[in-house]
Write an enzyme that holds these catalytic residues in place. Structure first.
Site, PDB file in Angstrom:
ATOM      1  N   GLU A 169       0.824  -1.192   0.000  1.00  0.00           N
ATOM      2  CA  GLU A 169       0.000   0.000   0.000  1.00  0.00           C
ATOM      3  C   GLU A 169       0.873   1.263   0.000  1.00  0.00           C
ATOM      4  OE1 GLU A 169      -4.160   1.238   2.162  1.00  0.00           O
ATOM      5  OE2 GLU A 169      -2.678   0.125   3.337  1.00  0.00           O
ATOM      6  N   PHE A 170       0.386   2.296  -0.693  1.00  0.00           N
ATOM      7  CA  PHE A 170       1.040   3.609  -0.783  1.00  0.00           C
ATOM      8  C   PHE A 170       2.411   3.545  -1.459  1.00  0.00           C
ATOM      9  CE2 PHE A 170      -1.512   3.681   3.208  1.00  0.00           C
ATOM     10  CZ  PHE A 170      -2.565   4.460   2.716  1.00  0.00           C
ATOM     11  N   ARG A 171       2.594   2.520  -2.286  1.00  0.00           N
ATOM     12  CA  ARG A 171       3.852   2.331  -3.026  1.00  0.00           C
ATOM     13  C   ARG A 171       5.045   2.099  -2.092  1.00  0.00           C
ATOM     14  NH1 ARG A 171       3.279   2.511  -8.139  1.00  0.00           N
ATOM     15  NH2 ARG A 171       5.466   2.935  -8.570  1.00  0.00           N
ATOM     16  N   LEU A 172       4.765   1.589  -0.912  1.00  0.00           N
ATOM     17  CA  LEU A 172       5.828   1.237   0.039  1.00  0.00           C
ATOM     18  C   LEU A 172       6.170  -0.235  -0.167  1.00  0.00           C
ATOM     19  CD1 LEU A 172       4.404   3.098   3.177  1.00  0.00           C
ATOM     20  CD2 LEU A 172       6.047   3.933   1.480  1.00  0.00           C
TER      21      LEU A 172
END
Length: 193
Positions: A169-172
């Site tokens: 999620e959130f490009r993490l």
């Protein structure tokens, strides 16, 4: 944290086989000419073990020409439904004739005839020319086995770097990289996304 990347790959491929609607063994194969011109295409993985990842092709094709001239390649597996990918980089070598024969014999008869009929990567004036060549091969091998053509066989990418990427999620994202440890094992580390 350290695992064997081959065991982890087996797990991920098994999960992809259960979730991907088409061709979970599809892999992008990147090669380069001796002067560094890159080329990439989709192929199918046809085997993997501790020695590496195996694909098969016409050895007179563009990809084979590039693998012979510059025997290094990268592979990229992308499993969209799992939101995962695996990158493999390494040296390339031919698989044995015995391995190529065994895999070729497992293919459908029409695929074996197509291997004889195709001048892969060469110019083709019309699709009917190819289909007529297939029919010629059908007549040539009528009533007998279709052997592996001498110009057809496998290549193995022996991994020197394997990266496992998981979407977060959130490009993490999570990136795990495996490198040979020089003693027959592997070291593992993480990379920033």
């Amino acid at each position: 944290m350290t695992e064997n990347p081959h065991a982890l790959f087996d797990t991920w491929l098994t999960q992809a086989t259960e979730s991907e609607p088409n061709d979970p063994e599809a892999v992008a194969l990147a090669t380069a000419t001796p002067d560094g011109r890159p080329s990439v295409r989709m192929v199918l993985l046809k085997g993997h073990d501790e020695r590496g990842f195996v694909i098969y092709t016409n050895r007179q094709s563009r990809k084979a020409d590039e693998l012979e001239a510059n025997p290094r390649a990268s592979l990229l597996f992308h499993w969209k439904t799992l939101r995962r990918q695996v990158r493999v980089e390494g040296a390339v070598s031919r698989v044995s004739d015995e391995e190529s024969d065994a895999y070729f014999a497992s293919r459908s008869r029409d695929s074996r005839l197509g291997a004889w009929a195709s001048e892969q990567s060469r110019d083709l004036d019309h699709r009917d020319t190819f289909l007529n060549r297939v029919e010629e091969m059908r007549r040539r091998f009528e009533g007998r086995d279709v052997p592996r053509p001498p110009h057809w066989g496998g290549y193995r990418v022996a991994p020197e770097r394997v990266e496992f990427w998981r979407d977060r999620e959130f490009r993490l994202h999570e990136r795990r990289v495996f490198l040979p440890d020089g003693r027959g094992g592997w070291t593992e580390g993480l990379l920033y996304p």
